[in-house]
Design a protein around this motif. Structure first.
Motif, PDB file in Angstrom:
ATOM      1  N   LEU A 125       0.931  -0.812   0.256  1.00 24.87           N
ATOM      2  CA  LEU A 125       0.087  -0.015   0.041  1.00 24.87           C
ATOM      3  C   LEU A 125       0.606   0.756  -0.400  1.00 24.87           C
ATOM      4  CD1 LEU A 125      -3.003  -0.876   2.454  1.00 24.87           C
ATOM      5  CD2 LEU A 125      -3.293  -1.047   0.071  1.00 24.87           C
ATOM      6  N   LYS A 126       0.189   2.079  -1.423  1.00 25.33           N
ATOM      7  CA  LYS A 126       1.171   3.172  -1.269  1.00 25.33           C
ATOM      8  C   LYS A 126       0.637   4.421  -0.523  1.00 25.33           C
ATOM      9  CE  LYS A 126       4.568   3.937  -3.608  1.00 25.33           C
ATOM     10  NZ  LYS A 126       6.203   4.526  -3.105  1.00 25.33           N
ATOM     11  N   SER A 127       1.302   5.607   0.660  1.00 23.96           N
ATOM     12  CA  SER A 127       0.757   6.654   0.771  1.00 23.96           C
ATOM     13  C   SER A 127       1.017   7.497  -0.480  1.00 23.96           C
ATOM     14  CB  SER A 127       1.312   7.078   2.489  1.00 23.96           C
ATOM     15  OG  SER A 127       2.635   7.792   1.221  1.00 23.96           O
ATOM     16  N   GLN A 136     -17.988   8.866   1.721  1.00 20.69           N
ATOM     17  CA  GLN A 136     -17.248   8.968   0.169  1.00 20.69           C
ATOM     18  C   GLN A 136     -15.352   8.448   0.742  1.00 20.69           C
ATOM     19  OE1 GLN A 136     -18.512  12.812  -0.894  1.00 20.69           O
ATOM     20  NE2 GLN A 136     -19.496  12.082  -2.547  1.00 20.69           N
ATOM     21  N   TYR A 137     -15.727   8.859   1.542  1.00 21.46           N
ATOM     22  CA  TYR A 137     -14.137   8.796   2.497  1.00 21.46           C
ATOM     23  C   TYR A 137     -13.763   7.320   2.469  1.00 21.46           C
ATOM     24  CZ  TYR A 137      -9.652   7.946   5.316  1.00 21.46           C
ATOM     25  OH  TYR A 137      -8.318   8.484   5.416  1.00 21.46           O
ATOM     26  N   ALA A 174     -11.181   1.238  -2.264  1.00 23.61           N
ATOM     27  CA  ALA A 174     -10.617   1.049  -3.625  1.00 23.61           C
ATOM     28  C   ALA A 174      -9.437   1.038  -2.963  1.00 23.61           C
ATOM     29  CB  ALA A 174     -10.906   2.294  -4.294  1.00 23.61           C
ATOM     30  N   GLU A 175      -8.332   1.483  -2.985  1.00 23.88           N
ATOM     31  CA  GLU A 175      -7.265   1.208  -2.452  1.00 23.88           C
ATOM     32  C   GLU A 175      -6.771  -0.129  -1.898  1.00 23.88           C
ATOM     33  OE1 GLU A 175      -5.498   3.856   0.344  1.00 23.88           O
ATOM     34  OE2 GLU A 175      -5.569   5.623  -1.015  1.00 23.88           O
ATOM     35  N   ASP A 210      -6.779  -7.472  -5.646  1.00 19.51           N
ATOM     36  CA  ASP A 210      -7.201  -7.984  -6.442  1.00 19.51           C
ATOM     37  C   ASP A 210      -5.545  -8.718  -6.671  1.00 19.51           C
ATOM     38  OD1 ASP A 210      -9.203  -8.804  -8.514  1.00 19.51           O
ATOM     39  OD2 ASP A 210      -7.462  -6.422  -9.497  1.00 19.51           O
ATOM     40  N   LYS A 211      -4.707  -7.793  -6.831  1.00 20.10           N
ATOM     41  CA  LYS A 211      -3.156  -7.818  -7.397  1.00 20.10           C
ATOM     42  C   LYS A 211      -2.881  -9.443  -6.521  1.00 20.10           C
ATOM     43  CE  LYS A 211      -1.603  -3.690  -8.491  1.00 20.10           C
ATOM     44  NZ  LYS A 211      -1.049  -3.316  -8.148  1.00 20.10           N
ATOM     45  N   LEU A 212      -2.934  -9.705  -5.309  1.00 19.64           N
ATOM     46  CA  LEU A 212      -2.575 -10.727  -4.557  1.00 19.64           C
ATOM     47  C   LEU A 212      -3.595 -12.099  -5.186  1.00 19.64           C
ATOM     48  CD1 LEU A 212      -1.949  -8.913  -1.183  1.00 19.64           C
ATOM     49  CD2 LEU A 212      -0.392  -9.651  -2.872  1.00 19.64           C
TER      50      LEU A 212
END
Length: 563
Positions: free
Chosen positions: A251-253, A267-268, A274-275, A281-283
């Motif tokens: 996870l990138k800040s 919304q937040y 989503a992050e 999803d990649k993993l």
């Protein structure tokens, strides 16, 4: 008034403060600088050569007798002497060995040319003679070389081991040369026909002795930086599937200046979700590919490490490019820049993967790979400087073995080739009239510096050794006689298996001659002063009022600009 009396004004073309030297004194100055540099490194030549300790900065200490390494570390200021550094590095890149020989030979060629320059002989005559002598030397070398292309595979392997042992004979690891020579040849035989050097990995681990070093039939690299959860991952697989990635799995800040406008807390939360959805999803796609081992050039974070640990998958992030390339070559894996639609054909495989303890570190081993076209040498040794020098020695031996395998011709070492070529040039010079006879003789005499320096470095009487060698080679039945370091005399170095590829000597002769001719062709040096603010008004000549402005020259006047 001056023009009527026949005086011409002196035209100043160069900036004030510019240093300029030219003519015979400049050539002699360049020769003296190069000879001084050669005197520094010539004692490293041969099996009894001494080591040099080069200290850069506060703590960076290098102890080596490898010519290219020493020349590279020396902070040489003289511009002419830098050309000797260039030929040393080119010899190292092209052949791998003979880096000290090429510098010593170039220095001796310059030393032999010095009396001719002092006596007023034009340097172009010397250059012409040296180039002619170099061509004759190369031709005779190819005539006397021993072709081994028709040998059996077992005989070729033994030949390569002798060449590798000769390269190691002058190194710090010479006491284990037979042990490492076999290891080097085995490593080279693992490569493809293109013999790519980077596919042989050399890993250094302090501790133990040189005899504890061994060859890995596959790939091995030190355990990479790992996060929490790594210890829960399995460390051994049989017939695993390997996926190689160029993707960051963490996870990138957000950037500091990122700005998101929202109207309500939901919304937040959706942005945060989503992050997480993207990384999960990649993993998931990596797990679905069926891979047991995940390697990536980029970082694999703590989330991904724990995710893989829960699913009995091993992962390693920040794998160096060389190590990942070797793994791909050995296992057949292909580096992926996305995890979308990962097909089975891009996955690699090997017979066994495991993590082992080597000295004080843990290493990842990829063994029994079907496509194995790579190898790894694990070097052990008592101290850091010792292991570093062992690595440089092994590198030279690998380069020599690669060249010998590709070119299939060898000559004897120990100064035998130089003495034989020197004899040939002296005989050839007798049939030439004029100045060229003296210059070719000077080239022949310069070649004798190799056996002379070998004898000097071994503590022998070099004059006595050279006289015996000249006598043997003049008789016509001792073309492979060179310096015998073991018995303090001379011997047939071909019979004692002191062999090296012909390419080493060919490249040495050519590089030394080119460097010598380059230095002899420079008769002027212009050194510009530090750039200063331009002065107002034109710069007048020293001899009168008719000088040109700075940087301008009239017709027929040669403008010079240095850097």
């Amino acid at each position: 008034m001056q023009s009527q009396m026949g005086f011409q004004p002196t035209i100043l073309l160069l900036k004030e403060g510019t240093e300029e030297s030219q003519g015979r004194s400049q050539i002699l100055s360049n020769i003296n600088a190069c000879v001084a540099l050669v005197d520094t490194v010539k004692t490293t030549l041969g099996p009894r050569g001494m080591d040099k300790m080069v200290i850069k900065g506060k703590d960076q200490v290098t102890i080596s007798n490898d010519g290219a390494t020493v020349m590279k570390l020396l902070d040489i200021v003289h511009p002419a002497a830098k050309s000797l550094v260039d030929i040393s590095l080119s010899q190292d890149a092209e052949v791998g060995d003979g880096t000290t020989s090429v510098v010593v030979l170039a220095g001796e060629l310059l030393k032999q040319a010095k009396p001719f320059v002092e006596d007023g002989l034009h340097t172009q005559n010397i250059i012409k003679g040296y180039q002619k002598a170099c061509q004759l030397a190369k031709k005779h070398l190819t005539d006397i070389q021993v072709d081994v292309s028709n040998k059996s595979e077992e005989e070729k392997r033994q030949l390569l081991e002798k060449c590798a042992a000769t390269a190691l004979n002058s190194k710090l690891v010479s006491s284990h040369r037979d042990f490492f020579a076999k290891m080097v040849v085995d490593a080279v035989f693992h490569l493809d026909d293109d013999l790519t050097l980077n596919l042989i990995g050399i890993k250094k681990e302090n501790g133990g002795s040189l005899g504890d070093s061994y060859l890995v039939d596959g790939v091995a690299f030190k355990k990479t930086f790992s996060y929490a959860g790594f210890e829960q991952q399995p460390k051994k697989f049989v017939n695993p599937k390997i996926i190689a990635l160029n993707i960051e799995l963490e996870l990138k800040s957000e950037k500091e200046n990122a700005e998101i406008r929202i109207e309500n807390p939901e919304q937040y939360q959706s942005i945060v979700d989503a992050e997480w959805t993207i990384i999960y999803d990649k993993l998931d796609r990596i797990v679905q590919s069926g891979a047991n081992i995940v390697l990536s050039r980029l970082a694999i974070g703590d989330l991904a490490t724990q995710y893989f640990a829960d699913r009995n998958i091993f992962c390693a992030g920040r794998v160096t490019d060389d190590d990942l390339r070797r793994v791909c070559k050995a296992t057949g894996a292909q580096v992926q820049t996305t995890v979308s639609n990962v097909i089975p054909s891009v996955l690699g495989s090997c017979g066994l993967f495991e993590e082992r303890q080597v000295g004080g570190a843990r290493y990842n081993f990829f063994l029994e790979a079907e496509h194995s076209k790579t190898a790894t040498i694990l070097l052990r040794g008592g101290g850091e400087h010792f292991v570093d020098e062992a690595e440089r020695s092994i590198h030279d031996a690998i380069m020599i073995t690669r060249r010998a395998k590709k070119h299939h011709s060898i000559v004897a070492g120990g100064g035998a080739v130089e003495m034989e070529v020197s004899k040939y040039l002296r005989e050839h010079a007798r049939g030439i009239s004029g100045k060229q006879q003296m210059i070719i003789n000077a080239f022949a005499k310069a070649l004798e510096i190799i056996p002379r320096q070998l004898a000097d470095n071994a503590g022998l009487d070099s004059t006595d050794i050279l006289n015996k060698l000249r006598q043997r080679h003049a008789q016509g039945n001792g073309k492979w006689f060179g310096v015998d370091i073991v018995n303090d005399g001379i011997c047939d170095t071909f019979e004692t298996f002191v062999w090296e590829p012909t390419l080493v000597r060919l490249n040495c002769f050519e590089a030394a001659t080119e460097a010598t001719c380059l230095i002899l062709s420079v008769d002027e040096t212009v050194r510009n002063a530090q750039s200063e603010a331009p002065q107002a008004g034109p710069q007048m000549g020293r001899g009168g009022r008719g000088g040109l402005p700075r940087g301008m020259a009239g017709r027929g006047v040669r403008a010079m600009r240095g850097r």
